[in-house]
Design a protein around this motif. Structure first.
Motif, PDB file in Angstrom:
ATOM      1  N   ASP A 188       0.708  -1.179   0.097  1.00 38.01           N
ATOM      2  CA  ASP A 188      -0.105   0.088   0.140  1.00 38.01           C
ATOM      3  C   ASP A 188       0.908   1.186  -0.078  1.00 38.01           C
ATOM      4  N   LEU A 189       2.042   1.199   0.855  1.00 37.68           N
ATOM      5  CA  LEU A 189       2.891   2.190   0.833  1.00 37.68           C
ATOM      6  C   LEU A 189       3.728   2.455  -0.355  1.00 37.68           C
ATOM      7  N   LEU A 190       4.119   1.210  -0.728  1.00 34.29           N
ATOM      8  CA  LEU A 190       5.159   1.277  -1.941  1.00 34.29           C
ATOM      9  C   LEU A 190       4.323   1.717  -3.303  1.00 34.29           C
ATOM     10  N   GLU A 191       2.996   1.469  -3.444  1.00 29.64           N
ATOM     11  CA  GLU A 191       2.387   1.595  -4.682  1.00 29.64           C
ATOM     12  C   GLU A 191       2.107   3.092  -4.811  1.00 29.64           C
ATOM     13  N   GLU A 192       1.710   3.897  -3.578  1.00 30.29           N
ATOM     14  CA  GLU A 192       1.677   5.370  -3.484  1.00 30.29           C
ATOM     15  C   GLU A 192       3.213   6.029  -3.588  1.00 30.29           C
ATOM     16  N   MET A 193       4.038   5.575  -3.215  1.00 31.34           N
ATOM     17  CA  MET A 193       5.323   6.088  -3.302  1.00 31.34           C
ATOM     18  C   MET A 193       5.920   5.904  -4.886  1.00 31.34           C
ATOM     19  N   ALA A 194       5.513   4.751  -5.363  1.00 28.97           N
ATOM     20  CA  ALA A 194       5.769   4.588  -6.994  1.00 28.97           C
ATOM     21  C   ALA A 194       5.073   5.756  -7.762  1.00 28.97           C
ATOM     22  N   ARG A 195       3.937   5.906  -7.532  1.00 27.85           N
ATOM     23  CA  ARG A 195       3.199   6.964  -8.348  1.00 27.85           C
ATOM     24  C   ARG A 195       3.791   8.191  -8.095  1.00 27.85           C
ATOM     25  N   LEU A 233       4.976  -6.892  -6.981  1.00 29.63           N
ATOM     26  CA  LEU A 233       5.351  -5.477  -7.264  1.00 29.63           C
ATOM     27  C   LEU A 233       5.212  -4.873  -8.602  1.00 29.63           C
ATOM     28  N   VAL A 234       5.807  -5.625  -9.624  1.00 28.97           N
ATOM     29  CA  VAL A 234       5.517  -5.237 -10.813  1.00 28.97           C
ATOM     30  C   VAL A 234       4.012  -4.981 -11.316  1.00 28.97           C
ATOM     31  N   ASP A 235       2.975  -5.852 -10.804  1.00 32.09           N
ATOM     32  CA  ASP A 235       1.686  -5.441 -11.061  1.00 32.09           C
ATOM     33  C   ASP A 235       1.044  -4.192 -10.653  1.00 32.09           C
ATOM     34  N   ALA A 236       1.823  -3.845  -9.297  1.00 26.94           N
ATOM     35  CA  ALA A 236       1.454  -2.631  -8.596  1.00 26.94           C
ATOM     36  C   ALA A 236       2.033  -1.342  -9.219  1.00 26.94           C
ATOM     37  N   GLY A 237       2.904  -1.682 -10.243  1.00 27.86           N
ATOM     38  CA  GLY A 237       3.559  -0.533 -10.847  1.00 27.86           C
ATOM     39  C   GLY A 237       4.874   0.064  -9.954  1.00 27.86           C
ATOM     40  N   VAL A 238       5.266  -0.608  -9.019  1.00 29.55           N
ATOM     41  CA  VAL A 238       6.589  -0.548  -8.528  1.00 29.55           C
ATOM     42  C   VAL A 238       7.659  -0.824  -9.269  1.00 29.55           C
ATOM     43  N   PRO A 239       8.687   0.099  -9.608  1.00 34.37           N
ATOM     44  CA  PRO A 239       9.897  -0.059 -10.208  1.00 34.37           C
ATOM     45  C   PRO A 239      10.628  -1.331  -9.517  1.00 34.37           C
ATOM     46  N   SER A 240      10.920  -2.297 -10.207  1.00 28.80           N
ATOM     47  CA  SER A 240      11.463  -3.448  -9.710  1.00 28.80           C
ATOM     48  C   SER A 240      12.869  -4.041 -10.354  1.00 28.80           C
ATOM     49  N   HIS A 241      13.498  -4.700  -9.664  1.00 26.02           N
ATOM     50  CA  HIS A 241      14.805  -5.091 -10.110  1.00 26.02           C
ATOM     51  C   HIS A 241      15.116  -6.331  -9.519  1.00 26.02           C
ATOM     52  N   CYS A 242      15.519  -7.212 -10.390  1.00 21.21           N
ATOM     53  CA  CYS A 242      15.973  -8.865  -9.865  1.00 21.21           C
ATOM     54  C   CYS A 242      17.292  -8.712  -9.747  1.00 21.21           C
TER      55      CYS A 242
END
Length: 369
Positions: A188-195, A233-242
């Motif tokens: 919930d926090l990460l999605e808002e921060m990603a936005r 994370l990807v589905d929520a739009g959070v920039p993601s790195h493996c």
């Protein structure tokens, strides 16, 4: 110290990364009356009368530091400030380069590092006060650079979440590195921060074999759970790195290409790799781990490790410590580059926004805007 090809008489310590008591110290500290490693090891084996083994327990000590941001000027990493909500890490990754930090406190980088932990419950409070200072200038804060911000005790303490709440309130950018799927608990926090372009998350996937993962990093999330977390994370739009890290020669490098392929299929923004590093006490701990789990392969592993580190177990020098050299290093580098090319992945380019920063309110004050 035994060689990697010698088998130990004692069994492997289930659920822990470190495998024994013989951990050297750099500081010449006086031997404790009751050595932590020795005590835990004997409890694991049972008493001398043949009693049943006792499961090693995790102890957590709360500390209240006066500062929470750590600054660095290293040319080898892409951040200049970080937060570590915890000291020590229950994940127990045997290769963890942070293990030697426990030696500063007269604690073992071995079993003490993964069983005697420290939590900082006032981290968010201190961060809020720090960000509110008139002279503070924002740059991305890195979390998970020393110990994992989402290790098991985060379920109870929620310190990482409280830090993220402060950062969201202050519009301060953050990067997170973890081996845990617990990160999605804060989606919930990460999605808002990603936005707001304030966050990027990297999940480390060392191997795709759950049995090997259970030996290398016994209390971290399984590879399948980490990949599932990346997908969320990807589905929520959070920039993601493996992060395929660390790459351990002749142990985990066989999974490099498939890990990149699997991560790309999830839709991650990028992949990267980091070679195994064995600073200070980590080298003998890792050798001991090899002697327990891969005695027939240990000497080969260490031979390759030394070949990419100019004949040493580790290279601590700026500019070269993160850049292995030699034939094996070139091979790993070429394999990874080709894997990313085939998967359509490029280098990580997370451009977080520092322009939205607003000093947080302190002392119970409310915002005017």
């Amino acid at each position: 110290m035994f060689s990697c090809v010698e088998r130990r008489l004692a069994p492997a310590i289930a659920g822990r990364g470190a495998q024994g008591a013989d951990v050297p110290t750099r500081f010449g500290l006086a031997t404790r009356e009751v050595d932590g490693d020795w005590r835990d090891y004997m409890e694991m084996l049972g008493n001398l009368e043949g009693g049943p083994p006792i499961k090693l327990k995790t102890e957590v000590t709360e500390e209240r530091p006066k500062t929470i941001l750590s600054f660095n000027q290293s040319p080898d990493i892409g951040f200049d400030r970080s937060i570590n909500a915890y000291r020590g890490c229950e994940h127990g990754c045997v290769y963890c380069f942070a293990r030697p930090t426990h030696a500063y406190h007269d604690l073992s980088p071995g079993l003490d590092f993964e069983t005697k932990l420290f939590a900082k419950p006032n981290a968010a409070e201190i961060l809020r006060a720090t960000l509110a200072k008139p002279k503070y200038r924002p740059k991305p804060i890195a979390m998970g650079t020393n110990t994992d911000p989402y290790q098991p005790i985060e379920n109870r303490y929620r310190i990482t979440r409280s830090v993220l709440e402060v950062c969201l309130d202050a519009r301060h950018p953050v990067t997170i590195t973890t081996k845990s799927d617990r990160v999605v608990a804060d989606l919930d926090l990460l999605e808002e921060m990603a936005r707001l372009r304030l966050v990027a998350v990297a999940i480390s996937v060392t191997t795709l074999d759950p049995r090997l993962s259970g030996k290398l990093e016994p209390r971290a999330a399984s590879p399948a759970k980490r990949l599932a977390a990346l997908q969320k994370l990807v589905d929520a739009g959070v920039p993601s790195h493996c992060s395929v890290a660390p790459v351990i020669p002749a142990i985990t490098d066989e999974f490099m290409e498939e890990t990149v392929q699997r991560a790309a299929a999830l839709g991650v923004d990028s992949c990267g790799w980091i070679p195994l590093r064995l600073p200070h006490e980590v080298a003998p701990l890792f050798r001991e781990w090899l002697s327990v789990h891969y005695p027939e392969r240990g000497d080969k592993v260490m031979s390759i490790v030394r070949s990419i580190r100019d004949g040493k177990d580790n290279d601590p020098n700026f500019f070269s410590r993160m850049k292995p050299t030699g034939v094996w290093a070139d091979l790993f580098r070429a394999r990874f580059r080709l894997a990313c090319k085939r998967a359509g992945l490029g280098k990580a380019k997370f451009e977080l926004d520092c322009t939205k920063f607003r000093p947080p309110a302190v002392g119970g004050q409310m915002r005017l805007l």
